[in-house]
Design an enzyme around this catalytic site. Structure first.
Site, PDB file in Angstrom:
ATOM      1  CE1 TYR A 103      -4.377   7.483  19.977  1.00  0.00           C
ATOM      2  CE2 TYR A 103      -6.557   6.990  20.850  1.00  0.00           C
ATOM      3  CZ  TYR A 103      -5.698   7.110  19.785  1.00  0.00           C
ATOM      4  OH  TYR A 103      -6.136   6.847  18.513  1.00  0.00           O
TER       5      TYR A 103
ATOM      6  CG  ASP B 141      -4.768  12.672  13.144  1.00  0.00           C
ATOM      7  OD1 ASP B 141      -5.517  12.079  12.337  1.00  0.00           O
ATOM      8  OD2 ASP B 141      -5.198  13.448  14.028  1.00  0.00           O
TER       9      ASP B 141
ATOM     10  NE  ARG C 224      -2.199  16.264  17.580  1.00  0.00           N
ATOM     11  CZ  ARG C 224      -2.164  16.628  16.305  1.00  0.00           C
ATOM     12  NH1 ARG C 224      -2.762  15.861  15.390  1.00  0.00           N
ATOM     13  NH2 ARG C 224      -1.567  17.731  15.938  1.00  0.00           N
TER      14      ARG C 224
ATOM     15  NE  ARG D 227      -9.805   6.411   8.986  1.00  0.00           N
ATOM     16  CZ  ARG D 227     -10.332   6.930   7.879  1.00  0.00           C
ATOM     17  NH1 ARG D 227      -9.952   6.474   6.697  1.00  0.00           N
ATOM     18  NH2 ARG D 227     -11.219   7.895   7.948  1.00  0.00           N
TER      19      ARG D 227
END
Length: 291
Positions: free
Chosen positions: A128, A70, A216, A68
């Site tokens: 990622y 952001d 992040r 999910r």
């Protein structure tokens, strides 16, 4: 919500039969979305997709997603599953979705999968990439929506040395926004940095799963190492903490893209989902997942 075209009010599949499970491979520009998860009054990726699927199939559709993302985070390799009418023609559904969906989200493929396939719990790992432009002029205009303009140098050797110290299974509480009942133990399998010919520095990050804001936060911490504000050992030292580390910056969302999700062979899907539904604790033991 605006769509690129209007279509006759016809179902995508004939009525009949029951439900079958399908995998959806999805790509989107997250700039104008408030993340993946449905939120009242907000435009989300899941909301747009389920609305389009519902209009095409004339039935409510629920999506289970691998990760999910952001608000502002992009995807080129997102995966979801849905239980759809067994008569669905996957190729036709992809074409119809392309015409119903807005231009910043696309379903690349729809594939029949075994009932044991779970986009979230069957996943082995997520991949990622975080892009950082270090040129004096910032990011190229055509990549500005998925690349951070960073007005500092990045020492690639230093960030790679610091990243290697974070690999393996650890409690990443210092790099996560804690959620009640959720574990922060994760197995970080890859964290490497490269510089392209155009000066863009990319961080490739892979793990079995990520807790909230983990990628992040890792990138934010390492950028401080790359610009010389922190030492190479500092990020690994934070692994001893059991709460979010002070001084750990969260890198902006728009530089991050989910690029892939790995799954086991069909014969191992159910077993993998059962393992993943357990909460990990330090040391490799598992505890029953909270409902």
């Amino acid at each position: 919500m605006q769509y690129s075209e209007q279509y006759p009010d016809e179902p995508a599949t004939p009525r009949g039969g029951g439900l079958a499970r399908f995998r959806l491979d999805i790509t989107y520009d997250g700039t104008d979305f408030s993340g993946w998860a449905v939120q009242p009054t907000r435009r989300t990726v899941c909301g747009v997709l389920t609305d389009a699927l519902g209009r095409i199939l004339r039935t409510d559709v629920g999506l289970t997603v691998a990760g999910r993302t952001d608000a502002g985070v992009h995807a080129t390799g997102q995966v979801a599953h849905a239980d759809l009418p067994v008569e669905v023609d996957p190729a036709r559904l992809v074409r119809r979705l392309a015409r119903f969906l807005p231009p910043d989200v696309r379903v690349r493929t729809v594939t029949p999968v075994p009932a044991a396939f779970d986009a979230r719990f069957s996943a082995l790992r997520r991949h990622y990439v975080y892009r950082v432009a270090t040129a004096p002029y910032g990011a190229e205009p055509l990549r500005a929506r998925d690349t951070l303009s960073w007005p500092h140098p990045v020492d690639v050797d230093a960030v790679n040395a610091a990243s290697q110290r974070l690999l393996g299974e650890h409690d990443f509480a210092a790099f996560c926004k804690r959620r009640e009942g959720a574990t922060t133990v994760r197995a970080l399998e890859r964290f490497s940095w490269t510089r392209a010919a155009d000066g863009v520095v990319s961080a490739a990050v892979s793990a079995d799963a990520f807790c909230h804001s983990m990628v992040r936060s890792l990138v934010g911490a390492l950028l401080d190492v790359g610009r010389g504000r922190r030492g190479v050992d500092w990020p690994a030292e934070l692994l001893t903490r059991r709460e979010r580390g002070q001084g750990v910056a969260v890198a902006p969302a728009h530089g991050l893209t989910l690029v892939g999700v790995d799954y086991p062979p069909d014969s191992a899907l159910g077993a993998r989902a059962e393992v993943t539904r357990n909460l990990r604790v330090p040391g490799g033991a598992t505890a029953p997942a909270a409902p």
